[in-house]
Scaffold this motif. Structure first.
Motif, PDB file in Angstrom:
ATOM      1  N   ASN A 192     -36.436  -5.221  -8.619  1.00 21.99           N
ATOM      2  CA  ASN A 192     -35.383  -4.600  -9.401  1.00 21.99           C
ATOM      3  C   ASN A 192     -35.806  -3.200  -9.833  1.00 21.99           C
ATOM      4  O   ASN A 192     -36.913  -2.999 -10.323  1.00 21.99           O
ATOM      5  N   ALA A 193     -34.922  -2.250  -9.670  1.00 21.13           N
ATOM      6  CA  ALA A 193     -35.222  -0.874 -10.070  1.00 21.13           C
ATOM      7  C   ALA A 193     -35.088  -0.672 -11.571  1.00 21.13           C
ATOM      8  O   ALA A 193     -35.441   0.378 -12.089  1.00 21.13           O
ATOM      9  N   ARG A 194     -34.583  -1.665 -12.278  1.00 19.95           N
ATOM     10  CA  ARG A 194     -34.344  -1.538 -13.716  1.00 19.95           C
ATOM     11  C   ARG A 194     -35.480  -2.093 -14.564  1.00 19.95           C
ATOM     12  O   ARG A 194     -35.338  -2.245 -15.765  1.00 19.95           O
ATOM     13  N   GLN A 195     -36.618  -2.417 -13.984  1.00 19.20           N
ATOM     14  CA  GLN A 195     -37.716  -2.949 -14.780  1.00 19.20           C
ATOM     15  C   GLN A 195     -38.311  -1.850 -15.656  1.00 19.20           C
ATOM     16  O   GLN A 195     -38.370  -0.693 -15.261  1.00 19.20           O
ATOM     17  N   PRO A 196     -38.724  -2.197 -16.870  1.00 18.40           N
ATOM     18  CA  PRO A 196     -39.206  -1.174 -17.809  1.00 18.40           C
ATOM     19  C   PRO A 196     -40.575  -0.616 -17.413  1.00 18.40           C
ATOM     20  O   PRO A 196     -41.399  -1.298 -16.824  1.00 18.40           O
TER      21      PRO A 196
END
Length: 126
Positions: free
Chosen positions: A59-63
């Motif tokens: 996922n590109a949205r991981q922090p």
């Protein structure tokens, strides 16, 4: 002593408006031109995500860790410091000792900020 006329007429802004118009026209023409003369074949491979020749995994949205952002902010701070130092160095002779003291105070404040960040551990990558 000669008086300086600080009033400006609307005609003084014409070169700025011309430059703004050229910049906007260049942007619009470049975007439209690439769509008109660019390739028209759309395949699944061409429309898929691409990252440095490797298929995207996860996922590109991981922090991200805050440490990356702190390093980026510190880079910007020291980049701005260099931006302020360049005109000072160019005009050093005209400013004399007064300019030297002012730049010394400025650099002292920046170094104090760096020492504070180091003591807080902002640059530790553990």
């Amino acid at each position: 002593m000669e008086s300086v006329n600080l009033e400006s007429a609307p005609i003084d802004y014409i070169p700025i408006l011309i430059q703004l118009g050229v910049a906007v026209a260049f942007g619009v023409l470049t975007i439209v031109g690439t769509h008109l003369i660019g390739p028209k074949v759309r395949t699944e491979n061409k429309l898929g995500a691409f990252e440095s020749g490797v298929e995207v995994i996860g996922n590109a949205r991981q922090p991200f860790s805050v440490k990356y952002f702190m390093a980026a902010i510190l880079f910007v701070v020291f980049d701005v410091e260099v931006i302020f130092m360049y005109p000072w160095a160019v005009n050093f002779r005209e400013m004399g000792m007064d300019g030297l003291w002012k730049m010394g105070i400025f650099l002292g404040i920046v170094v104090l900020g760096l020492i504070y960040e180091v003591k807080r551990g902002a640059l530790d990558w553990d």
